[in-house]
Motif scaffolding. Structure first.
Motif, PDB file in Angstrom:
ATOM      1  N   TRP A  86       0.855  -1.185   0.000  1.00 12.31           N
ATOM      2  CA  TRP A  86       0.000   0.000   0.000  1.00 12.31           C
ATOM      3  C   TRP A  86       0.889   1.231   0.000  1.00 12.31           C
ATOM      4  O   TRP A  86       1.960   1.233   0.616  1.00 12.31           O
ATOM      5  CB  TRP A  86      -0.898   0.010   1.241  1.00 12.31           C
ATOM      6  N   SER A  88       0.499   5.660   0.188  1.00  4.67           N
ATOM      7  CA  SER A  88      -0.395   6.806   0.376  1.00  4.67           C
ATOM      8  C   SER A  88      -0.434   7.659  -0.887  1.00  4.67           C
ATOM      9  O   SER A  88       0.513   7.668  -1.680  1.00  4.67           O
ATOM     10  CB  SER A  88       0.076   7.657   1.558  1.00  4.67           C
ATOM     11  N   LYS A 113       3.853   7.630   2.866  1.00  5.63           N
ATOM     12  CA  LYS A 113       3.730   6.444   3.716  1.00  5.63           C
ATOM     13  C   LYS A 113       3.518   5.221   2.832  1.00  5.63           C
ATOM     14  O   LYS A 113       2.834   5.303   1.810  1.00  5.63           O
ATOM     15  CB  LYS A 113       2.542   6.582   4.670  1.00  5.63           C
ATOM     16  N   VAL A 114       4.103   4.112   3.244  1.00  8.51           N
ATOM     17  CA  VAL A 114       3.893   2.842   2.550  1.00  8.51           C
ATOM     18  C   VAL A 114       3.755   1.728   3.574  1.00  8.51           C
ATOM     19  O   VAL A 114       4.225   1.842   4.708  1.00  8.51           O
ATOM     20  CB  VAL A 114       5.047   2.502   1.569  1.00  8.51           C
ATOM     21  N   LYS A 115       3.098   0.684   3.155  1.00  9.56           N
ATOM     22  CA  LYS A 115       3.042  -0.550   3.948  1.00  9.56           C
ATOM     23  C   LYS A 115       3.864  -1.568   3.167  1.00  9.56           C
ATOM     24  O   LYS A 115       3.703  -1.697   1.950  1.00  9.56           O
ATOM     25  CB  LYS A 115       1.601  -1.026   4.108  1.00  9.56           C
ATOM     26  N   SER A 117       5.808  -5.593   3.038  1.00 10.47           N
ATOM     27  CA  SER A 117       5.935  -6.956   3.549  1.00 10.47           C
ATOM     28  C   SER A 117       7.284  -7.481   3.059  1.00 10.47           C
ATOM     29  O   SER A 117       7.746  -7.117   1.975  1.00 10.47           O
ATOM     30  CB  SER A 117       4.786  -7.844   3.069  1.00 10.47           C
ATOM     31  N   GLU A 127       5.210  -7.634   8.232  1.00 11.96           N
ATOM     32  CA  GLU A 127       4.475  -6.537   7.600  1.00 11.96           C
ATOM     33  C   GLU A 127       4.703  -5.312   8.458  1.00 11.96           C
ATOM     34  O   GLU A 127       4.691  -5.405   9.687  1.00 11.96           O
ATOM     35  CB  GLU A 127       2.983  -6.854   7.501  1.00 11.96           C
ATOM     36  N   GLU A 128       4.915  -4.183   7.808  1.00 13.06           N
ATOM     37  CA  GLU A 128       5.295  -2.997   8.566  1.00 13.06           C
ATOM     38  C   GLU A 128       4.878  -1.739   7.818  1.00 13.06           C
ATOM     39  O   GLU A 128       4.873  -1.709   6.590  1.00 13.06           O
ATOM     40  CB  GLU A 128       6.817  -3.034   8.742  1.00 13.06           C
ATOM     41  N   ASP A 129       4.550  -0.708   8.578  1.00 17.14           N
ATOM     42  CA  ASP A 129       4.271   0.603   8.008  1.00 17.14           C
ATOM     43  C   ASP A 129       5.562   1.410   8.007  1.00 17.14           C
ATOM     44  O   ASP A 129       6.356   1.325   8.946  1.00 17.14           O
ATOM     45  CB  ASP A 129       3.219   1.349   8.836  1.00 17.14           C
ATOM     46  N   GLU A 131       7.118   5.424   7.178  1.00 18.65           N
ATOM     47  CA  GLU A 131       6.858   6.824   6.861  1.00 18.65           C
ATOM     48  C   GLU A 131       8.143   7.612   7.036  1.00 18.65           C
ATOM     49  O   GLU A 131       9.135   7.102   7.552  1.00 18.65           O
ATOM     50  CB  GLU A 131       5.726   7.388   7.717  1.00 18.65           C
ATOM     51  N   ALA A 135      10.253   5.493   4.875  1.00 19.74           N
ATOM     52  CA  ALA A 135       9.472   5.313   3.639  1.00 19.74           C
ATOM     53  C   ALA A 135      10.296   5.706   2.416  1.00 19.74           C
ATOM     54  O   ALA A 135      10.285   5.006   1.396  1.00 19.74           O
ATOM     55  CB  ALA A 135       8.184   6.129   3.696  1.00 19.74           C
TER      56      ALA A 135
END
Length: 173
Positions: A86, A88, A113-115, A117, A127-129, A131, A135
């Motif tokens: 994902w 933003s 921002k990205v998610k 894996s 899995e991690e966010d 920013e 990011a």
């Protein structure tokens, strides 16, 4: 562990490798951990904050990173087969540099921002966010895995100037 040579854009053979697309690795094993250890040592020696395997001539989807600030304890990170799941719509501009494009810095706009894996050093799925600088750095390094350099996000004129600057600096050294 060993320090490896970092491929740079001023060398045609290096550039040909840097523009290739890397492949996923089937598993995290001792050989891959050895590569990651070498990459980390190479990155620290350069010095840098991130390094993709392709930058040391290995066409595998592996990244090492350490975003610890000067004076902080090292905080090495390892990303095997990373994927952005994902991103933003909000964008973030950051002045980037690259060990494969030494002494060149320019602003690049990326999702703020990205998610992600990935598999970690032990081969565990994570899995991690991400920013801010994390990011930016993970997207920059993941671009390398697709054969994309940060200067590819710049205008043709700026990209050509960047490569010329690196070539000129190498000749002067």
């Amino acid at each position: 562990m060993a320090i490896r040579r970092i491929l740079t854009v001023d060398n045609a053979a290096d550039l040909a490798v840097l523009k290739q697309v890397s492949k996923d690795v089937p598993a995290v094993d001792d050989a891959l951990r050895g590569l990651m250890d070498d990459m980390l040592e190479t990155m620290y020696d350069a010095p840098g904050i991130g390094l993709a395997a392709v930058q040391v001539g290995e066409l595998v989807n592996v990244i090492v990173m350490d975003l610890a600030r000067e004076g902080e304890e090292p905080a090495p990170r390892y990303f095997v087969n990373p994927k952005i799941t994902w991103a933003s719509e909000e964008l973030f501009e950051y002045e980037e540099g690259c060990l494969s494009v030494p002494e060149v810095y320019d602003a690049v706009e990326r999702p703020a921002k990205v998610k992600i894996s990935y598999l970690n050093y032990q081969g565990e799925a994570v899995e991690e966010d991400a920013e801010e600088l994390f990011a930016v750095c993970i997207q920059h390094e993941m671009d390398h895995l697709k054969g994309v350099l940060f200067i590819d996000h710049l205008s043709r004129l700026k990209r050509d100037r960047a490569i010329s600057k690196v070539k000129k600096a190498r000749r002067a050294a």
